[in-house]
Write an enzyme that holds these catalytic residues in place. Structure first.
Site, PDB file in Angstrom:
ATOM      1  N   VAL A   1      23.994  -1.048  24.177  1.00 46.84           N
ATOM      2  CA  VAL A   1      23.351  -1.181  25.311  1.00 46.84           C
ATOM      3  C   VAL A   1      22.709  -2.632  25.559  1.00 46.84           C
ATOM      4  O   VAL A   1      22.127  -2.979  24.444  1.00 46.84           O
ATOM      5  CB  VAL A   1      22.380   0.020  25.294  1.00 46.84           C
ATOM      6  CG1 VAL A   1      21.338  -0.283  26.646  1.00 46.84           C
ATOM      7  CG2 VAL A   1      22.977   1.260  25.488  1.00 46.84           C
ATOM      8  N   PHE A   2      22.836  -3.183  26.420  1.00 46.18           N
ATOM      9  CA  PHE A   2      22.346  -4.655  26.840  1.00 46.18           C
ATOM     10  C   PHE A   2      21.050  -4.590  27.382  1.00 46.18           C
ATOM     11  O   PHE A   2      20.922  -3.990  28.586  1.00 46.18           O
ATOM     12  CB  PHE A   2      23.176  -5.375  27.384  1.00 46.18           C
ATOM     13  CG  PHE A   2      22.835  -7.051  27.581  1.00 46.18           C
ATOM     14  CD1 PHE A   2      22.640  -7.641  26.742  1.00 46.18           C
ATOM     15  CD2 PHE A   2      22.204  -7.321  28.965  1.00 46.18           C
ATOM     16  CE1 PHE A   2      22.255  -9.215  27.010  1.00 46.18           C
ATOM     17  CE2 PHE A   2      21.988  -8.509  29.204  1.00 46.18           C
ATOM     18  CZ  PHE A   2      21.836  -9.372  28.096  1.00 46.18           C
ATOM     19  N   GLY A   3      19.961  -4.931  26.674  1.00 44.51           N
ATOM     20  CA  GLY A   3      18.577  -4.972  27.437  1.00 44.51           C
ATOM     21  C   GLY A   3      18.192  -6.531  27.615  1.00 44.51           C
ATOM     22  O   GLY A   3      18.405  -7.347  27.157  1.00 44.51           O
ATOM     23  N   TYR A   4      17.735  -6.522  29.187  1.00 36.09           N
ATOM     24  CA  TYR A   4      17.205  -7.922  29.753  1.00 36.09           C
ATOM     25  C   TYR A   4      15.865  -7.776  30.080  1.00 36.09           C
ATOM     26  O   TYR A   4      15.435  -8.813  30.563  1.00 36.09           O
ATOM     27  CB  TYR A   4      18.202  -8.296  30.814  1.00 36.09           C
ATOM     28  CG  TYR A   4      18.344  -7.236  31.877  1.00 36.09           C
ATOM     29  CD1 TYR A   4      19.267  -6.317  31.777  1.00 36.09           C
ATOM     30  CD2 TYR A   4      17.454  -7.374  33.072  1.00 36.09           C
ATOM     31  CE1 TYR A   4      19.297  -5.394  32.736  1.00 36.09           C
ATOM     32  CE2 TYR A   4      17.773  -6.785  33.912  1.00 36.09           C
ATOM     33  CZ  TYR A   4      18.755  -5.288  33.898  1.00 36.09           C
ATOM     34  OH  TYR A   4      18.428  -4.450  34.805  1.00 36.09           O
ATOM     35  N   GLY A   5      15.278  -6.569  30.113  1.00 39.79           N
ATOM     36  CA  GLY A   5      13.648  -6.605  30.503  1.00 39.79           C
ATOM     37  C   GLY A   5      13.082  -6.097  29.414  1.00 39.79           C
ATOM     38  O   GLY A   5      13.047  -6.341  28.359  1.00 39.79           O
ATOM     39  N   SER A   6      12.380  -4.844  29.975  1.00 41.15           N
ATOM     40  CA  SER A   6      11.503  -4.302  28.564  1.00 41.15           C
ATOM     41  C   SER A   6      12.314  -3.933  27.638  1.00 41.15           C
ATOM     42  O   SER A   6      11.751  -3.806  26.393  1.00 41.15           O
ATOM     43  CB  SER A   6      10.911  -2.992  29.411  1.00 41.15           C
ATOM     44  OG  SER A   6      11.470  -2.322  29.917  1.00 41.15           O
TER      45      SER A   6
ATOM     46  N   GLU B   1      15.179   4.915  32.167  1.00 42.24           N
ATOM     47  CA  GLU B   1      15.695   3.961  33.091  1.00 42.24           C
ATOM     48  C   GLU B   1      16.011   4.460  34.600  1.00 42.24           C
ATOM     49  O   GLU B   1      16.678   3.717  35.154  1.00 42.24           O
ATOM     50  CB  GLU B   1      16.817   3.186  32.408  1.00 42.24           C
ATOM     51  CG  GLU B   1      16.632   2.720  30.883  1.00 42.24           C
ATOM     52  CD  GLU B   1      15.369   1.964  30.737  1.00 42.24           C
ATOM     53  OE1 GLU B   1      14.464   1.781  31.610  1.00 42.24           O
ATOM     54  OE2 GLU B   1      15.165   1.714  29.775  1.00 42.24           O
TER      55      GLU B   1
HETATM   56  C1  BEZ Z   1      16.416  -3.724  30.268  1.00 42.90           C
HETATM   57  O1  BEZ Z   1      17.425  -3.943  30.302  1.00 42.90           O
HETATM   58  O2  BEZ Z   1      15.490  -3.998  29.570  1.00 42.90           O
HETATM   59  C2  BEZ Z   1      16.016  -2.499  31.269  1.00 42.90           C
HETATM   60  C3  BEZ Z   1      17.152  -2.444  32.422  1.00 42.90           C
HETATM   61  C4  BEZ Z   1      16.728  -1.478  33.315  1.00 42.90           C
HETATM   62  C5  BEZ Z   1      15.548  -0.762  33.349  1.00 42.90           C
HETATM   63  C6  BEZ Z   1      14.763  -0.893  32.403  1.00 42.90           C
HETATM   64  C7  BEZ Z   1      15.012  -1.761  31.500  1.00 42.90           C
END
Ligand code: BEZ
Length: 183
Positions: A12-17, A88
């Site tokens: 899973v790629f995270g780009y925010g929190s 999410e």
């Molecule tokens: C994330 O990639 O960090 C993220 C993406 C969607 C919702 C919350 C976090």
């Protein structure tokens, strides 16, 4: 040491929190990037960093040919996806994407994206308007400003340059310095 990859594991790629708050079990965590998407504070949050009456502003990904979005990839067990989907929700849908690890390896992964078709989408605004909005927003997960500043810190620590996030964080910090009300 990482545990042995299982065929049921997913990236899973995270780009925010997800970059700075991985409150779920994972087997491996690796810096990674994806092509063709850019990170923008254009999604409303009524369940984490705001409320239904007063949604906060959080990130989503916007298609941009040639763009690269850096973040953090997690290898998780398939069973962990269910709880992540719950975390999410609020307009985000899963997409499959090619993932590029910073060491040159590649894999297929999942990413959560909130498109402009979801009802919580806010879209673009000036940096000043977005910073004001974020400074004034709070939700069950805490102040919206923490979300922005933690993301900016995490990207800086990874050596990632993100003009959108850094400009917004600087605008927010200047605003807090000018008007030190609790945010
Ligand atoms: C994330 O990639 O960090 C993220 C993406 C969607 C919702 C919350 C976090």
């Amino acid at each position: 040491m990482h545990d042995v990859a299982n065929e049921n594991d997913v990236w899973v790629f995270g780009y925010g929190s997800l970059i700075w708050k991985a409150d779920f079990p994972y087997h491996e965590r690796r810096p990674a990037y994806i092509h063709g998407w850019t990170r923008r504070f254009w999604q409303g949050s009524h369940d984490h960093r705001g409320t239904p009456e007063s949604p906060g502003r959080v990130v989503t990904l916007i298609r941009e040919p040639g763009a690269v979005c850096h973040g953090m990839a997690y290898r998780i067990s398939a069973e962990t996806l269910g709880p992540l989907d719950v975390r999410e929700k609020n307009g985000y849908l899963r997409e499959v994407t090619p993932l590029h690890f910073t060491d040159g390896e590649q894999a297929e992964g999942l990413v959560y994206i909130a498109t402009d078709a979801n009802p919580a989408f806010l879209g673009a605004a000036s940096y000043d308007a977005m910073a004001r909005h974020i400074a004034d927003s709070h939700g069950p997960s805490g102040p919206n400003s923490d979300y922005l500043l933690n993301l900016a810190d995490a990207l800086r620590a990874m050596g990632v340059e993100d003009v959108h996030v850094f400009t917004l964080a600087e605008t927010l910090e200047a605003r807090i310095a000018d008007d030190p009300r609790p945010v």
